[in-house]
Structure formats: structure tokens, C-alpha cells
Design a protein around this motif. Sequence first.
Motif, PDB file in Angstrom:
ATOM      1  N   THR A 155       0.860  -1.191   0.000  1.00  7.90           N
ATOM      2  CA  THR A 155       0.000   0.000   0.000  1.00  7.90           C
ATOM      3  C   THR A 155       0.895   1.240   0.000  1.00  7.90           C
ATOM      4  O   THR A 155       1.959   1.253   0.631  1.00  7.90           O
ATOM      5  CB  THR A 155      -0.910   0.033   1.246  1.00  7.90           C
ATOM      6  N   PHE A 156       0.457   2.292  -0.711  1.00  5.49           N
ATOM      7  CA  PHE A 156       1.261   3.544  -0.709  1.00  5.49           C
ATOM      8  C   PHE A 156       0.400   4.712  -1.179  1.00  5.49           C
ATOM      9  O   PHE A 156      -0.692   4.523  -1.726  1.00  5.49           O
ATOM     10  CB  PHE A 156       2.508   3.398  -1.585  1.00  5.49           C
ATOM     11  N   TRP A 157       0.938   5.906  -0.948  1.00  6.13           N
ATOM     12  CA  TRP A 157       0.286   7.145  -1.399  1.00  6.13           C
ATOM     13  C   TRP A 157       1.030   7.647  -2.623  1.00  6.13           C
ATOM     14  O   TRP A 157       2.231   7.552  -2.744  1.00  6.13           O
ATOM     15  CB  TRP A 157       0.343   8.207  -0.306  1.00  6.13           C
ATOM     16  N   PHE A 158       0.237   8.224  -3.535  1.00  6.83           N
ATOM     17  CA  PHE A 158       0.869   8.800  -4.734  1.00  6.83           C
ATOM     18  C   PHE A 158       0.067  10.038  -5.148  1.00  6.83           C
ATOM     19  O   PHE A 158      -1.052  10.273  -4.671  1.00  6.83           O
ATOM     20  CB  PHE A 158       0.907   7.762  -5.855  1.00  6.83           C
ATOM     21  N   THR A 159       0.650  10.761  -6.060  1.00  5.37           N
ATOM     22  CA  THR A 159      -0.098  11.913  -6.602  1.00  5.37           C
ATOM     23  C   THR A 159      -0.226  11.791  -8.106  1.00  5.37           C
ATOM     24  O   THR A 159      -1.297  12.045  -8.653  1.00  5.37           O
ATOM     25  CB  THR A 159       0.593  13.250  -6.280  1.00  5.37           C
ATOM     26  N   LYS A 160       0.865  11.464  -8.751  1.00 10.33           N
ATOM     27  CA  LYS A 160       0.825  11.463 -10.212  1.00 10.33           C
ATOM     28  C   LYS A 160       1.096  10.056 -10.728  1.00 10.33           C
ATOM     29  O   LYS A 160       1.751   9.254 -10.060  1.00 10.33           O
ATOM     30  CB  LYS A 160       1.894  12.418 -10.758  1.00 10.33           C
TER      31      LYS A 160
ATOM     32  N   TYR B  89       3.152   8.421 -13.584  1.00  5.93           N
ATOM     33  CA  TYR B  89       4.190   8.775 -14.555  1.00  5.93           C
ATOM     34  C   TYR B  89       4.083   7.875 -15.764  1.00  5.93           C
ATOM     35  O   TYR B  89       3.661   6.710 -15.635  1.00  5.93           O
ATOM     36  CB  TYR B  89       5.565   8.670 -13.911  1.00  5.93           C
ATOM     37  N   PRO B  90       4.438   8.420 -16.957  1.00 13.11           N
ATOM     38  CA  PRO B  90       4.277   7.616 -18.180  1.00 13.11           C
ATOM     39  C   PRO B  90       5.053   6.295 -18.119  1.00 13.11           C
ATOM     40  O   PRO B  90       4.529   5.270 -18.478  1.00 13.11           O
ATOM     41  CB  PRO B  90       4.849   8.520 -19.261  1.00 13.11           C
ATOM     42  N   VAL B  91       6.269   6.368 -17.620  1.00 13.65           N
ATOM     43  CA  VAL B  91       7.093   5.152 -17.640  1.00 13.65           C
ATOM     44  C   VAL B  91       6.966   4.395 -16.323  1.00 13.65           C
ATOM     45  O   VAL B  91       6.560   3.233 -16.286  1.00 13.65           O
ATOM     46  CB  VAL B  91       8.567   5.496 -17.914  1.00 13.65           C
ATOM     47  N   GLU B  92       7.230   5.146 -15.230  1.00 15.17           N
ATOM     48  CA  GLU B  92       7.278   4.468 -13.942  1.00 15.17           C
ATOM     49  C   GLU B  92       5.890   4.055 -13.442  1.00 15.17           C
ATOM     50  O   GLU B  92       5.758   3.153 -12.628  1.00 15.17           O
ATOM     51  CB  GLU B  92       7.946   5.362 -12.894  1.00 15.17           C
ATOM     52  N   GLY B  93       4.886   4.812 -13.966  1.00 17.16           N
ATOM     53  CA  GLY B  93       3.547   4.522 -13.498  1.00 17.16           C
ATOM     54  C   GLY B  93       3.311   5.124 -12.125  1.00 17.16           C
ATOM     55  O   GLY B  93       3.671   6.287 -11.900  1.00 17.16           O
ATOM     56  N   TYR B  94       2.724   4.327 -11.190  1.00 17.34           N
ATOM     57  CA  TYR B  94       2.429   4.818  -9.835  1.00 17.34           C
ATOM     58  C   TYR B  94       3.704   4.755  -9.005  1.00 17.34           C
ATOM     59  O   TYR B  94       4.296   3.700  -8.879  1.00 17.34           O
ATOM     60  CB  TYR B  94       1.338   3.974  -9.184  1.00 17.34           C
ATOM     61  N   VAL B  95       4.097   5.907  -8.490  1.00 15.45           N
ATOM     62  CA  VAL B  95       5.326   5.941  -7.677  1.00 15.45           C
ATOM     63  C   VAL B  95       4.939   6.381  -6.276  1.00 15.45           C
ATOM     64  O   VAL B  95       4.230   7.387  -6.114  1.00 15.45           O
ATOM     65  CB  VAL B  95       6.365   6.909  -8.290  1.00 15.45           C
ATOM     66  N   SER B  96       5.401   5.613  -5.331  1.00 11.62           N
ATOM     67  CA  SER B  96       5.152   5.977  -3.933  1.00 11.62           C
ATOM     68  C   SER B  96       5.841   7.300  -3.626  1.00 11.62           C
ATOM     69  O   SER B  96       6.984   7.545  -4.066  1.00 11.62           O
ATOM     70  CB  SER B  96       5.682   4.898  -3.006  1.00 11.62           C
ATOM     71  N   LEU B  97       5.125   8.118  -2.880  1.00 17.14           N
ATOM     72  CA  LEU B  97       5.731   9.408  -2.522  1.00 17.14           C
ATOM     73  C   LEU B  97       6.987   9.224  -1.694  1.00 17.14           C
ATOM     74  O   LEU B  97       7.865  10.083  -1.701  1.00 17.14           O
ATOM     75  CB  LEU B  97       4.716  10.283  -1.767  1.00 17.14           C
TER      76      LEU B  97
ATOM     77  N   ASP C  46       9.243   7.419  -2.410  1.00 23.22           N
ATOM     78  CA  ASP C  46      10.365   7.283  -3.337  1.00 23.22           C
ATOM     79  C   ASP C  46      10.505   8.502  -4.233  1.00 23.22           C
ATOM     80  O   ASP C  46      11.389   8.551  -5.086  1.00 23.22           O
ATOM     81  CB  ASP C  46      10.146   6.039  -4.222  1.00 23.22           C
ATOM     82  N   ASP C  47       9.597   9.444  -4.079  1.00 25.92           N
ATOM     83  CA  ASP C  47       9.643  10.635  -4.948  1.00 25.92           C
ATOM     84  C   ASP C  47      10.706  11.600  -4.418  1.00 25.92           C
ATOM     85  O   ASP C  47      10.681  11.987  -3.249  1.00 25.92           O
ATOM     86  CB  ASP C  47       8.257  11.309  -4.927  1.00 25.92           C
ATOM     87  N   PRO C  48      11.653  11.953  -5.291  1.00 23.62           N
ATOM     88  CA  PRO C  48      12.725  12.849  -4.814  1.00 23.62           C
ATOM     89  C   PRO C  48      12.196  14.203  -4.310  1.00 23.62           C
ATOM     90  O   PRO C  48      12.804  14.817  -3.426  1.00 23.62           O
ATOM     91  CB  PRO C  48      13.612  13.029  -6.044  1.00 23.62           C
ATOM     92  N   ASP C  49      11.040  14.675  -4.823  1.00 21.18           N
ATOM     93  CA  ASP C  49      10.499  15.969  -4.354  1.00 21.18           C
ATOM     94  C   ASP C  49      10.100  15.906  -2.876  1.00 21.18           C
ATOM     95  O   ASP C  49      10.017  16.929  -2.201  1.00 21.18           O
ATOM     96  CB  ASP C  49       9.259  16.348  -5.176  1.00 21.18           C
ATOM     97  N   TYR C  50       9.814  14.719  -2.428  1.00 22.84           N
ATOM     98  CA  TYR C  50       9.347  14.581  -1.042  1.00 22.84           C
ATOM     99  C   TYR C  50      10.384  13.910  -0.164  1.00 22.84           C
ATOM    100  O   TYR C  50      10.122  13.593   0.980  1.00 22.84           O
ATOM    101  CB  TYR C  50       8.051  13.748  -1.011  1.00 22.84           C
ATOM    102  N   LYS C  51      11.553  13.760  -0.727  1.00 25.83           N
ATOM    103  CA  LYS C  51      12.581  12.995  -0.023  1.00 25.83           C
ATOM    104  C   LYS C  51      12.836  13.560   1.368  1.00 25.83           C
ATOM    105  O   LYS C  51      13.053  14.753   1.527  1.00 25.83           O
ATOM    106  CB  LYS C  51      13.874  13.023  -0.840  1.00 25.83           C
ATOM    107  N   GLY C  52      12.745  12.678   2.312  1.00 30.66           N
ATOM    108  CA  GLY C  52      13.028  13.084   3.683  1.00 30.66           C
ATOM    109  C   GLY C  52      11.895  13.841   4.334  1.00 30.66           C
ATOM    110  O   GLY C  52      11.989  14.264   5.499  1.00 30.66           O
TER     111      GLY C  52
END
Length: 531
Positions: A64-69, A71-79, A81-87
Amino acid sequence: MALRTAGSVLVVFLWSVAVVQGQDGWSVTYTPQSICTLKGSTVELSCSYTYPRGYPSRYNVIKTFWFTKVYPVEGYVSLSDDPDYKGRVTYRSDKRNGHTLKITDLRESDSATYKFRLITDQTRGRYSGYPGVTLSVTDKPKNTSVSVSPSGEIVEGSSVTLTCSSDANPPVQSYTWYKKNGGGYPRMTGPHHVFNQIQSSDTGEYYCEAQNEMGKDRSTTINMDVKYGPKITSVSVSPSGEIVEGSSVTLTCSSDANPPVEKYTWYKKNGASLTGSEKTYNFTAISSEDSGEYYCEAENKYGRLNSSSVSVDVQYGPKNTSVSVSPSGEIVEGSSVTLTCSSDANPPVDKYTWYFQNKTFQNGFGQIYNISNFKSKDNGHYHCEAWNGRGSRNSTVLMITLPGKQTSVMTAAVGIIVVVLVLILCLSGFMWFRKKASKSTSDTRDTSENVQGDSSPVYDNISSMAMTPTATQTAATVDQDDVHYASVHFSRSKNQEVPLYSTVQLPQPQKQDEDVQYAAVKFNRPSAATP
Ligand SMILES: *[C@@H]1O[C@H](CO)[C@@H](O)[C@H](O)[C@H]1NC(C)=O
Ligand SMILES: *[C@@H]1O[C@H](CO)[C@@H](O)[C@H](O)[C@H]1NC(C)=O
Ligand SMILES: *[C@@H]1O[C@H](CO)[C@@H](O)[C@H](O)[C@H]1NC(C)=O
Ligand SMILES: *[C@@H]1O[C@H](CO)[C@@H](O)[C@H](O)[C@H]1NC(C)=O
Ligand SMILES: *[C@@H]1O[C@H](CO)[C@@H](O)[C@H](O)[C@H]1NC(C)=O
Ligand SMILES: *[C@@H]1O[C@H](CO)[C@@H](O)[C@H](O)[C@H]1NC(C)=O
Ligand SMILES: *[C@@H]1O[C@H](CO)[C@@H](O)[C@H](O)[C@H]1NC(C)=O
């Protein structure tokens, strides 16, 4: 519904908790569905899901995870793992079906819709809960700035608009305008501050403040420089006070203008055009001809304006003093004579002094001096002296005399002649008495001899008389001699001699007198011999 508190406390919109029924019996419930919070704060997004019937026996949730967007390639990315939210994100699940995403140090870019996804071990068992939680990160307005329209130079009288713009979430509620050191400010005028006809007094530094629920933001300062042509042009005179001829005087042209006055032109009312083109106009040694009204014209690229005129009154002592006499023709003895003194002076002449033969008159202090009964004693030299506070000046000398009378030299000459005549009369009288005395003691012959003897001295006398300087004198003397002879001969010879002497009595020019006298003497002899 908004609840605003100071600091970075959460502002939360509590929505009615909705259960979204998904396909296949899955559903995700977000509590709350919409969150509005301040930048920099921390937020927790929560949800829970419901399982389809048969779960977990048929499905095994493996992730289970949260996402916002997506992505065309990666698809659903957990926040996580999103560098914008890192840390900044922490995901946590509890045993009571609570799934919480905690985001710290919220950024505005974190504003998004957050969704929850679950993945099962079944091939088709992947599920995202829509519509998700709407997170809105709010802030006070930012990037507030002022722009001026139209751009370029601002000229007085034109229409100018200032516009305040700002980035704000939630939107700006009010704009406040400020002018540094300006009266009438602050002002609420909306995003546009309009000057329909801008004035020079509107020159200054402006800024605006944009405000929303989160706070206010102040813009940078903009400088409005309103350009205008010269105003209130004026001329000042230095030094102030009385201006004395010969002193140094400076006129200064002042005017309010933006940009500053670029050109000055100087004028003299009803006078020749002046050459000065500076802010100052100098007289190194001012003269009485410089008196007059002066003004200047100030000019810049936006206009020109004349000043009002200033009066320059150059003071000087009396000049060109003169005396005039009335009546102007011949002066009649006993008549009245009026003398008038005139002079050019500034300030005007306030005192006159009159002189006769270099001596001041009594009571002669006015511009006009009357001599009511002009006598020969008043003949002489007259002049006047004109005074003002700056000095005095003498007129030229006027000579006034009664006409027709001899000059003093002639009078003297006449006097001398009279005295000589009297002397000769006395002398001849004396001689006559002496002759009379001698005749009484001698006979006729003796007398005639005496006459003969006497005639020589007479001749001598005549010749000595001929040497006297003036013709008038000579003629008078000769006449006198003849009278003397006449008297002498009348006393003795009665007939012939009278005509003889009468010829002698004729007035003669000086040189001929001698000849006539010679002739007379010759005639005398025979006449004396005949008897
Ligand atoms: C706000 O201002 C900054 C700095 O001037 C700029 O980098 C940024 O792009 C601006 N943001 C917006 C939304 O205009
Ligand atoms: C007039 O005199 C003043 C003071 O001496 C001087 O500053 C100024 O330049 C002069 N102006 C002209 C036009 O000569
Ligand atoms: C100032 O006065 C001069 C002379 O009288 C005139 O030529 C000029 O036009 C005037 N300037 C203005 C701006 O009125
Ligand atoms: C003196 O005054 C007379 C009469 O007003 C005038 O004609 C003459 O030009 C003046 N002379 C001077 C030197 O000012
Ligand atoms: C008056 O005084 C001046 C100089 O002081 C002299 O030249 C002039 O002869 C004097 N006139 C009379 C009439 O004395
Ligand atoms: C004007 O003339 C009088 C008499 O001659 C004399 O005393 C006086 O000093 C003169 N004044 C001036 C200013 O020359
Ligand atoms: C001088 O005489 C004139 C004419 O007679 C007269 O008008 C004037 O008032 C007199 N001035 C003085 C000062 O006596």
C-alpha cells in the motif's frame, strides 16, 4: 469554515466523511477529503479501505502507498520514493486499518490530490482510491510587485496607472497603497491605483501590500518621477535694498522644473534685448541707464515660463545740473526775474542751494529763486547746487546783467574825463586870474608881446596834449584850450581874431589837430603884429 490560527498550525477543512464505493467491492475512505494548510507546516493524510467479500482469504494485500501522479514510464510511484518529497514523508499503517501519510515542511508545490493505492497478490487485484485528498498549501501573498503603465517618462497631466500584482493562495483579499512620506496614504484602491491627471506633487516612492487570510506581503518600492515644465519662475536681486550706481548687482532666475531648467533668457521691459543666458545676470558696475524692469524666462524640454518682472532702481547723486532764467530775453531794470534749477537725480533732488558770486543766498533753498526787483547790483554770476541723499552737483554759472548800461570800464573812463575837464577848468581859471593881474601892470604892447610869448607855451601844451592816449581825451582837451584862447583874445582884440579861433574850435581828428594848431599859431602872429 476556514479556521485560521497564527503560526504553522494546521488549517483544516473538515468535509463530510464520504465512503467511495469502488469496483469489485474495494473502496478507500479519506478522512478528511480536503485539507488546507500553511506552508512549512506538517500535515497528515489518512484513509482506510474496505475489502471485498472473501478478503483476505482470496486476496492478499502485499503493498500500500500514497501517490499523486501517474508517470508515463514508472507509473504509480510511492511518494516515499519521490525525490520531491525525499526526507519529508513518513508512511504509517496501523492494525486498525489506518493509513497515514505525514508530510513535513510543506511546500506550495505540495498542493495536489493525494491518493492511496493497494496492490494484492492477484494479477488484477490493484486498486487506487479516487478522488483522494485535496491538499492545498496556503501562504500569505508572495512576489508582490508594482508596475507602471504607460511605461517611460511620466509627464504631469497625463494619466498613469500603478498595478499591484502578487502570487497568493488563497487569493489576495485587499490591496493597500503606500507613498513614502506621503500625505493621504495608506489608501485602499484595489490592485490598480489610477492617477487621472498626475501632478508634480504625486512624485515619490510607492509600494503596495497584498493581503489574504494568511497574511500580507509588501511589494518592492517604485519611484515615480513626474516631469514638468518650469513653474513659479521668479527673479531675485542681490544685494537686496538700495542699489547705488557703480555697485555690483546680480539678478538670479529661479524656477521649479523637472528636469531642472536647461535654458534661461533675460529680458528688460521696453529695453534692448539682453545677452545673458545663465541663471544669473551680473552687473559689475551698474549705471543709471540699467534702471528698469527685468524678468527671465526659464525653459526645459517640457515647457517654458516667464517670471514676473522685478524693478531695479539705480540711485545716483544729482547730474547735469543747470540753471534757466525767465524771462529769457533782455532783462528790464526793476522787473522780476525767476531762476530755475534743474537736475537729474534719483532719488529726486530734495534741496537746492543758490549762489550769487559764489556766495549762498539767504533763503535760497527751493528749486525756484525769484528776484522781484532786479537792479544793477544784482548783475553777476549765478549758479545752483542740487542735493539728494547721494550727493550734490553744481550747475554751470549763469551771468545775468541789465542791458544798455556801460560796463564798469566805460564808467571809469567817463569818470576820468570829467575829472580831467574839471582840473583843466580850474587850471585855466587860475591862469586867467594870473594874466589879469599882470595886465593891470603893463601896456597894450607888452600885452601883445606877452600874447606872442604865451602862444609858444600854448603850442607846447597842445603838442603834449596830442600825446595823451585816447582820442576822446584829446578832443576834449583841445576844445578846452580853444575856449581858453577865446577868452584870452576876447578880452583884447575884438574884430578879426574871433573867426580865426572859431576855425580852431572845429572838432578835428587827432593827427590833423596838430596841423590846425600850427596854422592857428601862424595866424596868431600876424594878427598880433597888425595892431
Ligand atoms: C516569484 O519571484 C521570484 C523571484 O523574483 C521568481 O523567481 C518566481 O518565478 C516568481 N514566482 C512567480 C510565480 O511569479
Ligand atoms: C555672476 O556672478 C556670480 C557671483 O560672482 C557668479 O557665480 C556667476 O557665474 C556670474 N554669472 C555670470 C553670467 O557671469
Ligand atoms: C516671455 O517674454 C518674451 C518677451 O516678452 C516673449 O517673447 C516670450 O514668448 C515669453 N515667454 C512665455 C513663455 O510667455
Ligand atoms: C542734460 O539735460 C539736458 C536737458 O534735459 C539734456 O538735453 C542733456 O542731454 C543732458 N546731458 C547729459 C550729459 O545728460
Ligand atoms: C567762483 O569760484 C570758482 C572756483 O571756486 C572760480 O573759478 C570763479 O571765478 C568764482 N566766480 C566768482 C564770480 O567769484
Ligand atoms: C558748488 O559751488 C560752491 C561755490 O562755488 C562751492 O562752495 C561748492 O563746494 C560747490 N559744490 C560742489 C559739489 O562742487
Ligand atoms: C516766483 O515768481 C513766479 C512768477 O511771478 C511765481 O509764480 C512763483 O510762485 C514765485 N516763486 C517763489 C518761490 O516766490
